[in-house]
Design an enzyme around this catalytic site. Structure first.
Site, mmCIF file in Angstrom:
data_model
loop_
_atom_site.group_PDB
_atom_site.id
_atom_site.type_symbol
_atom_site.label_atom_id
_atom_site.label_comp_id
_atom_site.label_asym_id
_atom_site.label_seq_id
_atom_site.Cartn_x
_atom_site.Cartn_y
_atom_site.Cartn_z
ATOM 1 C CB ILE A 216 13.962 82.772 52.317
ATOM 2 C CG1 ILE A 216 14.326 82.322 50.888
ATOM 3 C CG2 ILE A 216 13.750 84.205 52.724
ATOM 4 C CD1 ILE A 216 12.716 82.608 50.732
ATOM 5 N N GLY A 217 15.454 83.530 55.248
ATOM 6 C CA GLY A 217 15.124 83.682 56.049
ATOM 7 C C GLY A 217 16.495 83.172 58.040
ATOM 8 C CB ILE A 219 18.314 78.462 59.521
ATOM 9 C CG1 ILE A 219 17.150 77.950 61.383
ATOM 10 C CG2 ILE A 219 18.949 77.068 59.837
ATOM 11 C CD1 ILE A 219 16.068 76.977 61.440
ATOM 12 C CD GLU A 238 15.370 77.210 46.096
ATOM 13 O OE1 GLU A 238 14.992 76.384 45.266
ATOM 14 O OE2 GLU A 238 14.304 78.461 46.202
HETATM 15 N N1 COA Z 1 3.413 72.897 63.568
HETATM 16 C C1 COA Z 1 2.084 74.248 63.027
HETATM 17 N N2 COA Z 1 2.737 75.670 62.630
HETATM 18 C C2 COA Z 1 4.011 75.053 62.256
HETATM 19 C C3 COA Z 1 5.437 74.246 61.896
HETATM 20 C C4 COA Z 1 4.711 73.032 62.564
HETATM 21 N N3 COA Z 1 5.638 71.934 63.477
HETATM 22 N N4 COA Z 1 6.359 74.765 61.545
HETATM 23 C C5 COA Z 1 6.357 75.789 61.343
HETATM 24 N N5 COA Z 1 5.038 76.271 61.498
HETATM 25 C C6 COA Z 1 4.009 77.356 61.425
HETATM 26 C C7 COA Z 1 4.882 78.859 62.126
HETATM 27 O O1 COA Z 1 4.536 78.648 63.564
HETATM 28 C C8 COA Z 1 5.067 79.974 61.461
HETATM 29 O O2 COA Z 1 3.836 80.081 61.137
HETATM 30 P P1 COA Z 1 2.887 81.856 60.844
HETATM 31 O O3 COA Z 1 3.849 82.603 59.316
HETATM 32 O O4 COA Z 1 1.974 82.257 60.952
HETATM 33 O O5 COA Z 1 3.043 82.581 62.476
HETATM 34 C C9 COA Z 1 4.837 79.143 59.751
HETATM 35 O O6 COA Z 1 4.732 77.989 59.694
HETATM 36 C C10 COA Z 1 6.484 79.207 58.515
HETATM 37 O O7 COA Z 1 7.079 79.005 59.819
HETATM 38 P P2 COA Z 1 8.471 79.468 60.377
HETATM 39 O O8 COA Z 1 9.156 79.459 60.927
HETATM 40 O O9 COA Z 1 8.245 80.767 60.590
HETATM 41 O O10 COA Z 1 9.042 79.083 58.827
HETATM 42 P P3 COA Z 1 10.448 79.563 58.237
HETATM 43 O O11 COA Z 1 10.937 81.055 57.557
HETATM 44 O O12 COA Z 1 11.450 79.307 59.338
HETATM 45 O O13 COA Z 1 10.456 78.872 56.902
HETATM 46 C C11 COA Z 1 9.916 76.612 55.655
HETATM 47 C C12 COA Z 1 10.515 77.618 57.021
HETATM 48 C C13 COA Z 1 9.895 75.516 55.761
HETATM 49 C C14 COA Z 1 8.061 77.214 55.597
HETATM 50 C C15 COA Z 1 10.784 76.803 54.331
HETATM 51 O O14 COA Z 1 11.845 76.970 54.790
HETATM 52 C C16 COA Z 1 10.432 76.895 53.331
HETATM 53 O O15 COA Z 1 8.777 77.029 52.987
HETATM 54 N N6 COA Z 1 10.619 75.651 52.799
HETATM 55 C C17 COA Z 1 10.400 74.942 51.153
HETATM 56 C C18 COA Z 1 11.354 75.096 50.317
HETATM 57 C C19 COA Z 1 12.741 75.515 50.515
HETATM 58 O O16 COA Z 1 13.069 74.250 51.381
HETATM 59 N N7 COA Z 1 12.793 75.540 49.336
HETATM 60 C C20 COA Z 1 14.333 76.696 49.258
HETATM 61 C C21 COA Z 1 15.394 77.235 50.109
HETATM 62 S S1 COA Z 1 14.640 78.742 49.278
#
Ligand code: COA
Length: 452
Positions: A216-217, A219, A238
């Site tokens: 999701i998202g 990227i 998925e």
């Molecule tokens: N240090 C501190 N905070 C961090 C961080 C870091 N290195 N990296 C991300 N964050 C924080 C962001 O600031 C954000 O916080 P906010 O919501 O308060 O603004 C939060 O974490 C989520 O990061 P974001 O960049 O908005 O996430 P995203 O939408 O790009 O998703 C994951 C990234 C990792 C959260 C997401 O890919 C995920 O949940 N992955 C695990 C599950 C997965 O891969 N499933 C398979 C596909 S569905």
């Protein structure tokens, strides 16, 4: 009894339906945009009736009333994935997180680790034979529902009829509540310049005829926008969202070259806008199966040229990934990341990719770090990651030594954090980052590589 009469005999209001739930019951409910909102609202409204209910779900929506402050007196919410809506509740102790690979979640219910009393679902209206589709949430909800003693369904005529192993017969539903609301939507993410660059790099790794999994998202959406000139792509993922619709309509996604289920987009849940819901409705190209099939790495690997693209919170200099936490603070969950990273790595000509912006928190933190923050849950091991991609390029980790991995990763870190990472490299390996021996036969000289 005639189907129509059977259906009518089960109709209740939401308040009446939740009165069938007993104090202390274990309850599972639908995922993401398929949350049975009317039933959950009724549960909260009637909360004084229950001493304590145990709730289980994944990807709860951000406005979940059951996890708001004060609700912990009535509901013990266990999230199988920590999305934004429950982050505070989990980190403050009002709710809890159960780490589990997505493909193994059905076993928690089937094998009695979580004995289920009630399943609350939102499904499509029944067809002429009495079958309702699980619609946009099949995942672990269908297998879990099959284990529940009581099944209460919101039957929503706006829920798309998604085909596949995705149906429940009205005779297996105990109580029905009518829901006439539009299905909840998830708006596409905003794609910025960083995401575009990452999308472009990821797209360069995708060959014609590949089968894709995307999360999701922003990227994943950016990756999809760079695939317009590819040929015969397939989807085994998925989840899917709006981004794939245009690529199907423009003939880029044909699923023809898939080695497993050619011709089909295989998914386990969906989240998007009405555009996606209209596209999947009654569409024979879509096959929705439960997650113990779709996300099983042994199934995923049957797709040749399987490419999975996922994201993370931090990656260390060895390529270890946390997608879930910043130290002990739970940000997210394992979800299907490891299922797909494993499955794609094992697939013939498969590729497992982690794609991230080089920084977080408005550029103040590097996502490529010497060590994962203390207390972090390791999501994906360094052995399962082929590529890490940022807006600065592609780190190719497969078959690389610890030193080579560290160099590859430093080269794609944000320039303002590279000196710090190089300092760690020199300390850790007792050698100069610029030592040309590490580039022999490969990239020429260290300075050039660093400037990538
Ligand atoms: N240090 C501190 N905070 C961090 C961080 C870091 N290195 N990296 C991300 N964050 C924080 C962001 O600031 C954000 O916080 P906010 O919501 O308060 O603004 C939060 O974490 C989520 O990061 P974001 O960049 O908005 O996430 P995203 O939408 O790009 O998703 C994951 C990234 C990792 C959260 C997401 O890919 C995920 O949940 N992955 C695990 C599950 C997965 O891969 N499933 C398979 C596909 S569905």
């Amino acid at each position: 009894m005639k189907l129509e009469n059977l259906y009518k005999s089960k109709l209740l209001s939401a308040d009446e339906a939740v009165s069938k739930i007993n104090p202390g019951d274990n309850i599972v409910f639908g995922t993401g945009c398929a949350e049975p909102v009317m039933l959950l609202h009724a549960l909260v409204k009637n909360r004084e009736r229950y001493k304590s209910l145990h709730l289980y779900s994944m990807l709860p929506r951000s406005d979940g009333e059951y996890v708001q402050e004060g609700m912990e007196k009535y509901f013990h919410y266990n999230s199988l994935f920590v999305s934004k809506g429950v982050r505070d509740a989990v980190n403050s102790g009002r709710a809890d997180y159960i780490p589990c690979f997505f493909h193994e979640m059905p076993r928690l219910f089937k094998e009695g680790y979580i004995p289920l009393d009630v399943s609350l679902i939102q499904v499509s209206k029944p067809d002429n034979h009495g079958f309702c589709s699980f619609g946009i949430s099949n995942d672990f909800v269908k297998p879990a529902t099959e284990c529940a003693k009581i099944v209460i369904a919101e039957v929503n005529e706006n829920m798309p009829r998604v085909l596949g192993d995705s149906f429940i017969h009205i005779s297996d539903i105990d109580y029905i509540v009518r829901n006439d609301h539009p299905v909840a939507e998830m708006a596409p993410s905003k794609i910025g310049d960083v995401e575009k660059k990452i999308g472009e790099y990821c797209a360069s790794l995708i060959e014609d005829g590949s089968t894709l999994q995307l999360g999701i998202g922003a990227i994943p959406d950016a990756v999809l926008s760079f695939l317009k000139n590819k040929k015969d792509l397939g989807i085994h993922s998925e989840m899917i969202s709006d981004g794939i619709v245009d690529l199907v309509e423009s003939g880029v996604i044909t699923n023809k070259k898939k080695t497993l289920k050619p011709g089909k987009i295989v998914v386990t849940f969906l989240m998007g806008t009405q555009k996606l819901y209209d596209f999947v409705n009654d569409n024979a190209m879509i096959e929705s199966d439960s997650v113990d099939y779709v996300n099983d790495p042994l199934i995923i690997m049957k797709n040749y040229k399987m490419v999975c693209i996922n994201s993370c919170v931090e990656v260390d200099l060895m390529g270890q990934i946390t997608a879930e936490s910043v130290g002990l603070k739970q940000i997210s969950g394992v979800g299907g990341q490891v299922d797909f990273m494993r499955g794609a790595s094992r697939a013939k000509d498969g590729k497992s990719i982690i794609a991230i912006p080089s920084t977080a928190k408005k550029g103040t933190i590097s996502k490529i770090v010497p060590f994962l923050s203390e207390g972090a849950g390791v999501t994906t091991s360094r052995n399962d990651v082929h590529y890490v991609v940022t807006e600065y390029g592609i780190a190719d980790l497969r078959g690389k030594s610890l030193k080579e991995r560290a160099r590859e990763l430093i080269n794609i870190a944000h320039p303002k954090f590279r000196d710090e990472l190089i300092g760690e490299f020199e300390k850790r390996f007792n050698s100069s980052y610029y030592d040309k021996r590490f580039f022999l036969g490969k990239k020429g000289d260290g300075e050039k590589t660093r400037a990538k």
